[in-house]
Motif scaffolding. Sequence first.
Motif, short mmCIF file in Angstrom:
data_model
loop_
_atom_site.label_atom_id
_atom_site.label_comp_id
_atom_site.label_asym_id
_atom_site.label_seq_id
_atom_site.Cartn_x
_atom_site.Cartn_y
_atom_site.Cartn_z
N ASP A 1 1.13 -0.74 -0.19
CA ASP A 1 -0.12 -0.29 -0.04
C ASP A 1 0.94 1.08 -0.15
O ASP A 1 0.30 2.39 -1.04
CB ASP A 1 -0.82 0.12 0.92
CG ASP A 1 -2.13 -0.50 0.65
OD1 ASP A 1 -2.31 -0.95 -0.19
OD2 ASP A 1 -3.16 -1.04 2.37
N GLN A 2 1.85 0.99 0.65
CA GLN A 2 2.58 2.43 1.19
C GLN A 2 3.27 2.22 -0.56
O GLN A 2 3.10 3.62 -0.93
CB GLN A 2 3.73 2.29 1.99
CG GLN A 2 3.14 2.53 2.82
CD GLN A 2 4.52 2.30 4.61
OE1 GLN A 2 5.25 1.14 4.33
NE2 GLN A 2 4.76 3.44 5.32
N ARG B 1 2.70 1.48 -3.64
CA ARG B 1 1.55 1.86 -4.35
C ARG B 1 1.05 3.62 -4.07
O ARG B 1 0.68 4.44 -5.20
CB ARG B 1 0.12 1.22 -4.27
CG ARG B 1 -0.48 0.02 -5.07
CD ARG B 1 -1.84 -0.27 -4.27
NE ARG B 1 -1.59 -1.55 -4.66
CZ ARG B 1 -1.47 -2.20 -3.75
NH1 ARG B 1 -2.23 -1.33 -2.67
NH2 ARG B 1 -1.87 -3.54 -3.53
N ASN B 2 0.70 4.07 -3.17
CA ASN B 2 0.71 5.69 -2.57
C ASN B 2 1.82 6.18 -3.45
O ASN B 2 1.54 7.26 -3.41
CB ASN B 2 0.11 4.94 -1.03
CG ASN B 2 -1.00 4.87 -0.51
OD1 ASN B 2 -1.40 4.62 -1.44
ND2 ASN B 2 -1.18 4.74 0.66
N SER C 1 1.30 9.46 -5.72
CA SER C 1 1.42 10.42 -4.79
C SER C 1 3.22 11.52 -6.28
O SER C 1 2.79 12.65 -5.90
CB SER C 1 2.70 10.70 -3.48
OG SER C 1 3.69 10.18 -4.20
N GLU D 1 -3.25 9.27 -10.11
CA GLU D 1 -4.01 8.11 -10.13
C GLU D 1 -4.17 7.22 -11.01
O GLU D 1 -4.18 6.43 -11.60
CB GLU D 1 -6.05 8.27 -9.78
CG GLU D 1 -5.73 8.67 -8.68
CD GLU D 1 -6.97 7.95 -7.69
OE1 GLU D 1 -7.21 6.79 -8.86
OE2 GLU D 1 -7.14 7.28 -6.63
N THR E 1 -8.83 3.86 -8.37
CA THR E 1 -9.64 3.25 -7.46
C THR E 1 -10.96 3.12 -6.57
O THR E 1 -11.24 4.08 -7.70
CB THR E 1 -8.93 4.08 -5.91
OG1 THR E 1 -8.35 5.63 -6.33
CG2 THR E 1 -7.49 3.94 -5.81
#
Lengths: 172, 158
Positions: free
Chosen positions: B77-78, B80-81, B85, B89, B96
Amino acid sequence: MATWKKLILLLSIIPLLLLLAYGFKTNPREVPSPLVGRQAPPFAFSMFDGTSHSLEQLRGKPVVLNFWASWCFPACYEEAPHLEAAWQTYRDRGVVFIGVDIQDRDTDGKAFVERFKLSFPNGPDPQGKVSIDYGVYGVPETFFIGRDGTIHYKHVGALDESVLKKKIEEML
Amino acid sequence: MKDKKQRLAVYLLLAIILWARPSATLAGSLEEQTLRLAAELRCPVCQNLSVADSPSEMATQMREVIHEKLKNGESPDQIRNYFVSRYGEWILLSPTRRGFNWLAWLLPFVALLGGGGIIVLTVRHSIRRGRKSNAEQLRPPDPRYTSRLDAELKEWER
């Protein structure tokens, strides 16, 4: 066909047409950067001339961070003289220019710097860490970083004199 | 019967939860995890290729970044984020499931349901029309045609 059936058909087609029209109007290559208005990701890397530069050292100065490659023809070749000219104009006013050569061979990158007599620091990004950290998806791309370290503007494609002047003046 | 229905509902709920929420942890070796995460990301310099599938230098570098981040203990998740960032997206091959993005997820199902509805209605309509025409055929034949048919048959038998 009954009137109500025609109406339903029309009502179901209109949103689809609107969606298509919206899709055709937008440029798929134009991807807005989420970094604009945010703090620039820190970087530190070695230049072709052996010196090292980091964003941390440059805090308080406006920075023009240009991503390029020697294989990027003609866009990078078109903008290189404008970058050098702008650097010569604004270097005394504290503006820093840094060039990042991505996905390139060092020898080709150095030859490019030599060809355009680029006197501002230029260095390779061998593992692509700086370019990925800046969300670069093609060359040339240029980030204008303000004195406070915030990304003021991102330019995709070849820069020209007017864009350089306008964006640098905005940061000064 | 009631138990069976309840069990079915639980399975259905589980399936929806698993479908709606990508797993926070990915099993497998570091390389497998890297490839799985890379398969979720769009290669920025390619046409419709994931970072896992693209042979481009940028995709290779992105896979190396993913690998290094996983090695440093960052969660999927980190990671992907992190890419969202930097690239927005747009970098995710599957949008998402939130806000306006729901449209992209639900529209195919709506179209499928709508299409199914139209097929059902059309089939029903044609069945009804078929029944009606069958009923019309069961009516007594027109005496004008029967007498003419009889006459012609007799002529032919001669």
